[in-house]
Design a protein around this motif. Sequence first.
Motif, PDB file in Angstrom:
ATOM      1  N   ARG A 257      -0.223  -1.246   4.297  1.00  0.00           N
ATOM      2  CA  ARG A 257      -1.452  -1.749   4.922  1.00  0.00           C
ATOM      3  C   ARG A 257      -2.670  -1.030   4.387  1.00  0.00           C
ATOM      4  O   ARG A 257      -3.740  -1.634   4.175  1.00  0.00           O
ATOM      5  N   LEU A 258      -2.554   0.271   4.183  1.00  0.00           N
ATOM      6  CA  LEU A 258      -3.680   1.025   3.650  1.00  0.00           C
ATOM      7  C   LEU A 258      -3.971   0.655   2.204  1.00  0.00           C
ATOM      8  O   LEU A 258      -5.139   0.621   1.781  1.00  0.00           O
ATOM      9  N   SER A 259      -2.939   0.349   1.428  1.00  0.00           N
ATOM     10  CA  SER A 259      -3.121   0.019   0.008  1.00  0.00           C
ATOM     11  C   SER A 259      -3.722  -1.366  -0.186  1.00  0.00           C
ATOM     12  O   SER A 259      -4.395  -1.622  -1.195  1.00  0.00           O
ATOM     13  N   SER A 260      -3.511  -2.258   0.811  1.00  0.00           N
ATOM     14  CA  SER A 260      -4.012  -3.621   0.674  1.00  0.00           C
ATOM     15  C   SER A 260      -5.439  -3.787   1.130  1.00  0.00           C
ATOM     16  O   SER A 260      -6.002  -4.882   1.034  1.00  0.00           O
ATOM     17  N   ARG A 261      -6.048  -2.726   1.608  1.00  0.00           N
ATOM     18  CA  ARG A 261      -7.445  -2.830   2.096  1.00  0.00           C
ATOM     19  C   ARG A 261      -8.422  -2.871   0.908  1.00  0.00           C
ATOM     20  O   ARG A 261      -8.185  -2.288  -0.123  1.00  0.00           O
TER      21      ARG A 261
ATOM     22  N   PRO B  84       3.644   9.443  -1.365  1.00  0.00           N
ATOM     23  CA  PRO B  84       2.358   8.949  -0.841  1.00  0.00           C
ATOM     24  C   PRO B  84       2.504   8.288   0.523  1.00  0.00           C
ATOM     25  O   PRO B  84       1.640   8.478   1.399  1.00  0.00           O
ATOM     26  N   ALA B  85       3.566   7.510   0.722  1.00  0.00           N
ATOM     27  CA  ALA B  85       3.776   6.859   2.015  1.00  0.00           C
ATOM     28  C   ALA B  85       4.053   7.891   3.108  1.00  0.00           C
ATOM     29  O   ALA B  85       3.529   7.810   4.234  1.00  0.00           O
ATOM     30  N   GLN B  86       4.851   8.894   2.788  1.00  0.00           N
ATOM     31  CA  GLN B  86       5.166   9.934   3.765  1.00  0.00           C
ATOM     32  C   GLN B  86       3.935  10.775   4.102  1.00  0.00           C
ATOM     33  O   GLN B  86       3.710  11.131   5.267  1.00  0.00           O
ATOM     34  N   ASN B  87       3.120  11.074   3.107  1.00  0.00           N
ATOM     35  CA  ASN B  87       1.902  11.835   3.360  1.00  0.00           C
ATOM     36  C   ASN B  87       0.920  11.049   4.226  1.00  0.00           C
ATOM     37  O   ASN B  87       0.231  11.626   5.069  1.00  0.00           O
ATOM     38  N   ALA B  88       0.852   9.735   4.012  1.00  0.00           N
ATOM     39  CA  ALA B  88      -0.019   8.893   4.836  1.00  0.00           C
ATOM     40  C   ALA B  88       0.462   8.893   6.283  1.00  0.00           C
ATOM     41  O   ALA B  88      -0.347   8.949   7.222  1.00  0.00           O
TER      42      ALA B  88
ATOM     43  N   ALA C 275      10.339   3.612   8.019  1.00  0.00           N
ATOM     44  CA  ALA C 275       9.822   2.247   8.120  1.00  0.00           C
ATOM     45  C   ALA C 275       8.341   2.255   8.482  1.00  0.00           C
ATOM     46  O   ALA C 275       7.541   1.489   7.922  1.00  0.00           O
ATOM     47  N   LEU C 276       7.951   3.100   9.426  1.00  0.00           N
ATOM     48  CA  LEU C 276       6.541   3.208   9.820  1.00  0.00           C
ATOM     49  C   LEU C 276       5.692   3.727   8.667  1.00  0.00           C
ATOM     50  O   LEU C 276       4.552   3.275   8.463  1.00  0.00           O
ATOM     51  N   ALA C 277       6.228   4.680   7.904  1.00  0.00           N
ATOM     52  CA  ALA C 277       5.483   5.233   6.768  1.00  0.00           C
ATOM     53  C   ALA C 277       5.263   4.171   5.697  1.00  0.00           C
ATOM     54  O   ALA C 277       4.141   4.027   5.167  1.00  0.00           O
ATOM     55  N   ASP C 278       6.290   3.430   5.359  1.00  0.00           N
ATOM     56  CA  ASP C 278       6.162   2.383   4.328  1.00  0.00           C
ATOM     57  C   ASP C 278       5.208   1.290   4.783  1.00  0.00           C
ATOM     58  O   ASP C 278       4.383   0.803   3.996  1.00  0.00           O
TER      59      ASP C 278
END
Length: 446
Positions: free
Chosen positions: A442-446, A340-344, A434-437
């Motif tokens: 950040r997207l998950s905490s919205r 999921p992090a890599q796809n984002a 690191a950028l993906a994670d």
Amino acid sequence: MDQSMMLMLSNLLHLHNHLDPTTSLLSDLSSDATSPTSLLTSTSAAPLLFFTIASVLSYVASNPPSKPTNKNKNPKPSGSGRTPSAATAEFSVSAFRALSTEHIWAMEAPLRDAQWRSLYGLSHPVFTTVVDKLKPYITQSQLSLPSDYAVAMVLSRLYHGLSAQTLASRYALEPYLISKITNMITRLLATKLYPEFINVPVSRRRLVKTTQGFQELTALPNICGAIDGTSVRLHKLPTDLINPSMYHSRHGFPSILLQVVADHQKIFWDVCVKAPGGFDDATHFRDSLLYNRLISGDIEWDKAVNVRGQHVRPYIVGDWCYPLLSFLLTPFSWNRTGSPAQNAFDEGIMKGRKMVEEAIGLLKGRWKILQDLNVGLNHAPQTIVACCVLHNLCQIAREPEPDLWREPEENGSPPRVLENEKPFCYYGESLRQALADDLYQRLSSR
């Protein structure tokens, strides 16, 4: 009265005498029998019939109809419905001067600029900017044509995609002279104006503006550009090429490669035309000046952010056809098969890459000569670079954007990493993860 008319009247005299032998039109003119009155008062219908016919024929003979124009001798109309002379007059120096110095200022600015764009691909103010910057160099060349007229001629060719032969018939010049003027103007655009309008964003102010613009689009920090390549179709190849197959792109047509890096406003800050169409994007990139400057550390971007302990300097983004390096980040996969992090992260990368894709679409949509490049192979690179300079001028001036030229779908596999690239690739993998994670958190905490 011609001989045919005299013969017709003689035949009528004989016909009259046959119908009414009591009256002779050839008798003494002083006789009452031959006067107009006697003809009108005769008991026979023949004299009156003859008098009427003779009067009509006399009128026709004295007023001959104008000779019809021989249509076969007329010049053939051009494809636009105008004769060659009319078309030439429309594109003459005097017609251009009347438009640019007399009529143009009598028009309202929106109408004026719309007309100018339909002719030359850009508004009148941008056109005058180009002319003012090129005029000193054109004057040195001692061209027999006015500078603004020569620039207008070349812009019309680039904008409409016209051949030298078509332009020659339009402007009543020899094709070789059209090619010479085109080569001169495009060379000046590609050399004299290139450093002013196409340059790497190294200044702090411009770098901050660019990275912030990309972050608003992608939610990823410190992106300073998006890279992509495109095949520019060649109208034809020279017959004396040793290996013409190297120019055939994967799409099946002869071409040369254009590599560009664009910012968030679809403005190019690097352009490279060095490879035949049969080469791949990675090979073209590795042969470019930009690659050598980046891998040698010649370009220093004074802006860095810390992401999960990683020192992230400004970087460019590209698709999977480019090598993964510390200064060039690519997607984890091309079909969203990662975590999921890599796809984002991949989705963010593609949003950034969309800017360079649209910039190329605008470039080919506005300067139609790049859809089928009809110049000599030796002059093809400078013509392409000249169009890139003009593209930037239009983007900076916020000219209306044309319909995008649609590129064929990309395909291919990731390139192998070269030995000298391995340290850059290893660091690039750490940065990308690191950028993906960070993005996913950040997207998950919205």
